[in-house]
Design an enzyme around this catalytic site. Structure first.
Site, mmCIF file in Angstrom:
data_model
loop_
_atom_site.group_PDB
_atom_site.id
_atom_site.type_symbol
_atom_site.label_atom_id
_atom_site.label_comp_id
_atom_site.label_asym_id
_atom_site.label_seq_id
_atom_site.Cartn_x
_atom_site.Cartn_y
_atom_site.Cartn_z
ATOM 1 N N TYR A 28 77.660 13.013 62.688
ATOM 2 C CA TYR A 28 77.507 11.802 63.512
ATOM 3 C C TYR A 28 78.850 11.135 63.807
ATOM 4 C CZ TYR A 28 72.563 12.246 63.722
ATOM 5 O OH TYR A 28 71.316 12.732 64.033
ATOM 6 N N ARG A 79 80.207 12.905 66.711
ATOM 7 C CA ARG A 79 79.547 12.519 67.972
ATOM 8 C C ARG A 79 79.932 11.106 68.389
ATOM 9 N NH1 ARG A 79 73.579 13.760 67.143
ATOM 10 N NH2 ARG A 79 73.369 13.051 69.303
ATOM 11 N N HIS A 87 65.676 6.787 71.265
ATOM 12 C CA HIS A 87 66.093 7.369 69.982
ATOM 13 C C HIS A 87 67.244 6.609 69.345
ATOM 14 C CE1 HIS A 87 64.187 11.341 71.595
ATOM 15 N NE2 HIS A 87 63.299 10.483 71.169
ATOM 16 N N CYS A 120 70.612 0.311 56.981
ATOM 17 C CA CYS A 120 70.604 0.733 55.570
ATOM 18 C C CYS A 120 69.595 1.872 55.425
ATOM 19 C CB CYS A 120 70.199 -0.446 54.682
ATOM 20 S SG CYS A 120 70.094 0.015 52.941
ATOM 21 N N CYS A 150 65.211 -2.712 52.900
ATOM 22 C CA CYS A 150 66.413 -3.530 53.158
ATOM 23 C C CYS A 150 66.565 -3.650 54.670
ATOM 24 C CB CYS A 150 67.635 -2.845 52.546
ATOM 25 S SG CYS A 150 69.164 -3.715 52.959
ATOM 26 N N CYS A 195 75.428 -0.029 51.941
ATOM 27 C CA CYS A 195 74.863 -1.232 52.559
ATOM 28 C C CYS A 195 75.482 -2.491 51.927
ATOM 29 C CB CYS A 195 73.348 -1.244 52.351
ATOM 30 S SG CYS A 195 72.580 -2.780 52.876
ATOM 31 N N CYS A 235 72.162 -4.698 50.206
ATOM 32 C CA CYS A 235 71.480 -4.291 48.953
ATOM 33 C C CYS A 235 72.427 -3.555 48.018
ATOM 34 C CB CYS A 235 70.245 -3.438 49.277
ATOM 35 S SG CYS A 235 70.639 -1.785 49.849
HETATM 36 C C1 BV8 Z 1 57.715 11.373 66.125
HETATM 37 C C2 BV8 Z 1 68.326 11.171 68.021
HETATM 38 C C3 BV8 Z 1 55.808 10.476 65.145
HETATM 39 C C4 BV8 Z 1 69.124 11.801 66.916
HETATM 40 C C5 BV8 Z 1 66.629 12.814 68.646
HETATM 41 C C6 BV8 Z 1 56.572 17.422 62.665
HETATM 42 C C7 BV8 Z 1 56.733 16.210 62.015
HETATM 43 C C8 BV8 Z 1 56.982 15.049 62.731
HETATM 44 C C9 BV8 Z 1 57.089 15.094 64.101
HETATM 45 C C10 BV8 Z 1 56.963 16.305 64.700
HETATM 46 C C11 BV8 Z 1 56.685 17.462 64.034
HETATM 47 N N1 BV8 Z 1 56.615 18.475 64.926
HETATM 48 C C12 BV8 Z 1 56.853 18.008 66.168
HETATM 49 C C13 BV8 Z 1 57.051 16.696 66.043
HETATM 50 C C14 BV8 Z 1 57.370 15.803 67.051
HETATM 51 C C15 BV8 Z 1 58.909 15.773 67.080
HETATM 52 C C16 BV8 Z 1 59.344 16.767 68.137
HETATM 53 O O1 BV8 Z 1 59.172 16.516 69.300
HETATM 54 N N2 BV8 Z 1 59.890 17.916 67.681
HETATM 55 C C17 BV8 Z 1 60.347 18.930 68.612
HETATM 56 C C18 BV8 Z 1 61.471 19.733 67.945
HETATM 57 C C19 BV8 Z 1 59.174 19.799 68.997
HETATM 58 N N3 BV8 Z 1 59.252 14.426 67.452
HETATM 59 C C20 BV8 Z 1 59.625 13.580 66.493
HETATM 60 O O2 BV8 Z 1 59.812 13.850 65.332
HETATM 61 C C21 BV8 Z 1 59.806 12.151 67.004
HETATM 62 N N4 BV8 Z 1 59.048 11.279 66.174
HETATM 63 O O3 BV8 Z 1 57.059 12.206 66.699
HETATM 64 O O4 BV8 Z 1 57.187 10.404 65.332
HETATM 65 C C22 BV8 Z 1 55.585 11.192 63.856
HETATM 66 C C23 BV8 Z 1 56.329 10.820 62.747
HETATM 67 C C24 BV8 Z 1 56.045 11.463 61.536
HETATM 68 C C25 BV8 Z 1 55.092 12.468 61.481
HETATM 69 C C26 BV8 Z 1 54.380 12.847 62.620
HETATM 70 C C27 BV8 Z 1 54.639 12.195 63.818
HETATM 71 C C28 BV8 Z 1 61.265 11.752 66.922
HETATM 72 C C29 BV8 Z 1 62.073 12.619 67.855
HETATM 73 C C30 BV8 Z 1 63.477 12.022 68.005
HETATM 74 C C31 BV8 Z 1 64.507 12.945 67.392
HETATM 75 N N5 BV8 Z 1 65.849 12.408 67.661
HETATM 76 N N6 BV8 Z 1 67.796 12.221 68.896
HETATM 77 C C32 BV8 Z 1 70.354 12.496 67.437
HETATM 78 O O5 BV8 Z 1 70.607 12.464 68.658
HETATM 79 O O6 BV8 Z 1 71.073 13.083 66.613
HETATM 80 S S1 BV8 Z 1 66.105 14.072 69.609
HETATM 81 C C33 BV8 Z 1 67.411 14.679 70.506
HETATM 82 O O7 BV8 Z 1 67.054 15.991 70.900
HETATM 83 C C34 BV8 Z 1 67.634 13.948 71.815
HETATM 84 O O8 BV8 Z 1 67.524 12.582 71.682
HETATM 85 C C35 BV8 Z 1 66.607 14.555 72.736
HETATM 86 O O9 BV8 Z 1 65.364 13.920 72.570
HETATM 87 C C36 BV8 Z 1 66.505 15.967 72.219
HETATM 88 C C37 BV8 Z 1 67.359 16.920 73.055
HETATM 89 O O10 BV8 Z 1 66.675 17.078 74.241
HETATM 90 P P1 BV8 Z 1 67.435 16.873 75.625
HETATM 91 O O11 BV8 Z 1 68.053 15.523 75.672
HETATM 92 O O12 BV8 Z 1 66.480 17.254 76.662
HETATM 93 O O13 BV8 Z 1 68.654 17.893 75.560
HETATM 94 P P2 BV8 Z 1 68.599 19.480 75.655
HETATM 95 O O14 BV8 Z 1 69.947 19.971 75.261
HETATM 96 O O15 BV8 Z 1 67.382 19.983 74.961
HETATM 97 O O16 BV8 Z 1 68.376 19.761 77.219
HETATM 98 C C38 BV8 Z 1 69.387 19.401 78.145
HETATM 99 C C39 BV8 Z 1 68.789 19.613 79.507
HETATM 100 O O17 BV8 Z 1 69.723 19.191 80.479
HETATM 101 C C40 BV8 Z 1 68.480 21.068 79.785
HETATM 102 O O18 BV8 Z 1 67.249 21.152 80.480
HETATM 103 C C41 BV8 Z 1 69.643 21.499 80.692
HETATM 104 O O19 BV8 Z 1 69.232 22.481 81.630
HETATM 105 C C42 BV8 Z 1 69.945 20.209 81.419
HETATM 106 N N7 BV8 Z 1 71.333 20.035 81.845
HETATM 107 C C43 BV8 Z 1 72.459 20.475 81.224
HETATM 108 N N8 BV8 Z 1 73.542 20.049 81.921
HETATM 109 C C44 BV8 Z 1 73.074 19.321 82.972
HETATM 110 C C45 BV8 Z 1 71.668 19.305 82.931
HETATM 111 N N9 BV8 Z 1 70.909 18.671 83.849
HETATM 112 C C46 BV8 Z 1 71.557 18.018 84.830
HETATM 113 N N10 BV8 Z 1 72.900 17.976 84.944
HETATM 114 C C47 BV8 Z 1 73.692 18.623 84.045
HETATM 115 N N11 BV8 Z 1 75.038 18.604 84.178
#
Ligand code: BV8
Length: 293
Positions: free
Chosen positions: A74, A77, A128, A136, A142, A192, A195
């Site tokens: 992080y 990033r 996100h 924390c 906390c 933190c 806490c």
């Molecule tokens: C949730 C922050 C309810 C951190 C991110 C098991 C347990 C719990 C949940 C799940 C589970 N199984 C599935 C889930 C749901 C899960 C999920 O969706 N998993 C996926 C892997 C299937 N979701 C969650 O966990 C969410 N919470 O559901 O809570 C819950 C809770 C507990 C128990 C049950 C349910 C939380 C999800 C948030 C995760 N945090 N980010 C950090 O950034 O480090 S996610 C992170 O990855 C991003 O924020 C974003 O969401 C994702 C990446 O996706 P994109 O942004 O689309 O990027 P990517 O590289 O994939 O694609 C880029 C695109 O751009 C491509 O299409 C490419 O072609 C295009 N591109 C490239 N260049 C260009 C372009 N387009 C235009 N111009 C360009 N130049």
């Protein structure tokens, strides 16, 4: 059902006609929006960080197991996002928000570039969280948070993540997988101030964590209030939920145009589009100013 003709789906004049008649527009943005700002995407080449899959590091378990490694990820990033600048796509979205009060932007990006492009805050939901908010790791017990912390490095132990390579064309030294990463003991990571026991963690939503419920309710209310004329799906692989579900949730049959702006639109993507939808293949930073300008 025969998919709409490719010519209609990718017609900029037809898109502009629809845009002119649209009062309620939703955008769902992903990492592709910031690609032109030099920030790696998750599933593109940038999906790997030192042979770790970014998705694996973005989880409470990873932080629990090795907070030093996750913080280096992080801190790197944060450093990259601080060096990056909003690109014309961020500015085009901010401009659209100023022009159309009924435009609401949902972003999965945590790089703070929408905010730095002066996107009106009441028309932006950071699904996100942000790399630059801290909280924390003992939350919610906390409640300490720092809403905007841009220290780079965050602490001496994370300095390697802020070292730029002498040759700007070379990746950061930290990224060289052949160079072993120093093990950072938790004692050298920020704790933190309230806490005293909890480690400070990035204020982002990790996989398996709930998104902010108040924000989710507000978005649901906005979608349900009135017909959404247009959903812009920009630079996202639409893989992560609940973000990926909003385009179809907001669609009212025959009324809502779902507009895909992506570097790559596959035959499958084109085939899924409906009458009145649009698809524009290319760099969002080039396309959005043309589409929204
Ligand atoms: C949730 C922050 C309810 C951190 C991110 C098991 C347990 C719990 C949940 C799940 C589970 N199984 C599935 C889930 C749901 C899960 C999920 O969706 N998993 C996926 C892997 C299937 N979701 C969650 O966990 C969410 N919470 O559901 O809570 C819950 C809770 C507990 C128990 C049950 C349910 C939380 C999800 C948030 C995760 N945090 N980010 C950090 O950034 O480090 S996610 C992170 O990855 C991003 O924020 C974003 O969401 C994702 C990446 O996706 P994109 O942004 O689309 O990027 P990517 O590289 O994939 O694609 C880029 C695109 O751009 C491509 O299409 C490419 O072609 C295009 N591109 C490239 N260049 C260009 C372009 N387009 C235009 N111009 C360009 N130049």
């Amino acid at each position: 059902m025969a998919s709409a003709s490719r010519a209609a789906l990718s017609s900029i004049p037809l898109f502009h006609e629809k845009l002119l008649k649209s009062n309620r527009i939703l955008a769902v943005c992903g990492a592709g929006l910031s690609a032109a700002s030099g920030l790696p995407t998750f599933r593109g080449a940038g999906g790997l960080w030192r042979n770790h899959n970014a998705v694996d590091l973005a989880s409470p378990d990873a932080f629990e197991a090795d907070p030093g490694l996750v913080w280096l990820f992080y801190a790197y990033r944060r450093h990259m996002a601080l060096k990056a600048k909003p690109n014309p796509a961020h500015h085009a979205l901010a401009e659209l928000a100023r022009k159309i009060p009924g435009f609401k932007c949902l972003s999965q990006n945590v790089d703070n570039l929408h905010v730095r492009a002066q996107h009106p805050p009441n028309q932006l939901s950071l699904l996100h969280g942000s790399l630059f908010s801290l909280k924390c790791s003992e939350s919610p017990q906390c409640s300490w948070t720092d809403p905007l912390n841009t220290a780079d490095p965050l602490c001496p132990a994370l300095a390697p993540a802020s070292e730029d390579s002498v040759d700007p064309t070379k990746p950061l030294p930290l990224l060289d997988p052949s160079k072993p990463l120093a093990d950072i003991p938790a004692s050298e990571l920020p704790h933190c101030p309230e806490c005293k026991t909890g480690l400070v963690r990035p204020g982002v939503v990790w996989f398996g964590e709930m998104l902010d419920e108040g924000m989710l309710d507000e978005i649901d209310g906005w979608i349900e209030k009135e017909v959404v004329d247009m959903v812009l799906v920009i630079g996202t692989s639409s893989f992560v939920y609940p973000a990926a579900g909003y385009a179809e949730r907001a669609r009212t049959k025959g009324r809502t145009s779902v507009v895909t702006v992506n570097l790559e639109i596959t035959e499958k993507d084109w085939g899924r589009m409906k009458e009145g939808d649009f698809g524009f293949e290319g760099d969002a930073a080039v396309l959005l100013p043309v589409l929204l300008g």
